[in-house]
Write a protein that holds these residues in place. Structure first.
Motif, PDB file in Angstrom:
ATOM      1  N   ASN A  32      -3.218 -22.540  44.633  1.00  0.00           N
ATOM      2  CA  ASN A  32      -4.040 -22.509  43.425  1.00  0.00           C
ATOM      3  C   ASN A  32      -4.991 -21.323  43.378  1.00  0.00           C
ATOM      4  O   ASN A  32      -5.835 -21.229  42.499  1.00  0.00           O
ATOM      5  CB  ASN A  32      -4.859 -23.809  43.340  1.00  0.00           C
ATOM      6  N   ARG A  33      -4.833 -20.430  44.374  1.00  0.00           N
ATOM      7  CA  ARG A  33      -5.758 -19.292  44.431  1.00  0.00           C
ATOM      8  C   ARG A  33      -5.327 -18.180  43.487  1.00  0.00           C
ATOM      9  O   ARG A  33      -4.138 -17.994  43.230  1.00  0.00           O
ATOM     10  CB  ARG A  33      -5.786 -18.721  45.851  1.00  0.00           C
ATOM     11  N   SER A  67      -3.774 -25.651  49.162  1.00  0.00           N
ATOM     12  CA  SER A  67      -4.927 -25.190  48.387  1.00  0.00           C
ATOM     13  C   SER A  67      -4.794 -23.719  48.027  1.00  0.00           C
ATOM     14  O   SER A  67      -5.306 -23.272  47.010  1.00  0.00           O
ATOM     15  CB  SER A  67      -6.227 -25.452  49.150  1.00  0.00           C
ATOM     16  N   LEU A  68      -4.042 -22.949  48.859  1.00  0.00           N
ATOM     17  CA  LEU A  68      -3.879 -21.517  48.565  1.00  0.00           C
ATOM     18  C   LEU A  68      -2.950 -21.288  47.373  1.00  0.00           C
ATOM     19  O   LEU A  68      -3.002 -20.234  46.739  1.00  0.00           O
ATOM     20  CB  LEU A  68      -3.340 -20.789  49.800  1.00  0.00           C
TER      21      LEU A  68
END
Lengths: 85, 163
Positions: free
Chosen positions: A75-76, A72-73
């Motif tokens: 896509n940060r 998920s990171l």
């Protein structure tokens, strides 16, 4: 929840051994005095929550959760990639 | 913070369950003068970074091999988080009580994460870890209001999105 009205100087008893006395009260704050045996832990609720949460946090760093977090990171935004030093 | 300064300088080594033996820079060690709730005797932690998890870091005890936390910058979780520090915590951090510390300049805010195998990733925003960037003293600043949760859910953007 049991609701009891008390004034400063008045006391209530919980079980056989615990006394809670209202020492002072203002519109924004109540000062309580607690008499309890050493075996009874008396602690502010937020400290109690944090202690239990710390136990869970120290216990629970699972491989699966780390893999999901890493995914998920990706896509940060880049602004969070580096901590200030 | 865990940078190696010079190959000739022998850094102290912490033995850890998660990372094995790691070298750490003593000048970057975080000192929690009164430990953390539930871990009262544990004062010294080093920050361990892994590139694939940045900006999430590990706070690893340098004295207790098994004690390690996962932590994320609070701003990553809630960009509008409002810090509340009581007088005791300001004193432990050695901060001037007359002025509010500026996040990113005076202090760094980290939220401890709970990362179970089954179940959502959560962050403790009730009690952020506050690090004084000038002296590396740190506290877990437990709020007395109910404004933020101790189990604030962190949505996973990697989860499939239904269209």
């Amino acid at each position: 929840m049991l609701v009891i009205r008390r004034r400063p100087g008045e006391t209530l008893v919980i079980g056989e051994n615990v006394e809670v006395e209202v020492l002072d009260a203002t519109p924004s704050q109540v000062k309580l005095g607690i008499r309890a045996p050493k075996s009874v832990a008396v602690v502010r609720k937020e400290i109690h929550l944090t202690r239990d949460q710390n136990f869970a946090s120290a216990r629970e760093i699972s491989h699966g959760a780390l893999a999901r977090l890493s995914d998920s990171l990706k896509n940060r935004p880049d602004s969070f990639k580096n901590l200030p030093r | 913070m865990a940078t190696r300064v010079h190959s000739l300088i022998r850094m102290p080594v912490a033995h850890t369950r998660r990372f094995g033996a790691i070298e750490y820079d003593p000048s970057s060690v975080l000192t929690f003068p009164s430990g953390l709730p539930g871990f009262d005797g544990h004062s010294l932690f080093t920050v361990v970074e892994q590139p694939e998890l940045a900006p999430v870091v590990f706070l690893q005890s340098v004295t207790a091999p098994e004690l390690c936390f996962l932590a994320a910058p609070v701003a990553m979780i809630d960009a509008h988080y409002e810090l509340a520090l009581n007088r005791e915590d300001l004193d432990r951090l050695d901060l001037d009580p007359a002025r509010s510390p500026v996040p990113g300049v005076d202090v760094l805010l980290l939220a401890l994460l709970c990362a179970p195998e089954n179940g959502p990733l959560t962050a403790n925003l009730l009690a952020p870890v506050v690090i004084n960037l000038h002296n590396h003293r740190a506290v877990q600043a437990v709020r007395s209001d109910l404004r933020y949760s101790h189990q604030h859910p962190i949505p996973s953007t990697a989860e499939p999105v239904c269209s």
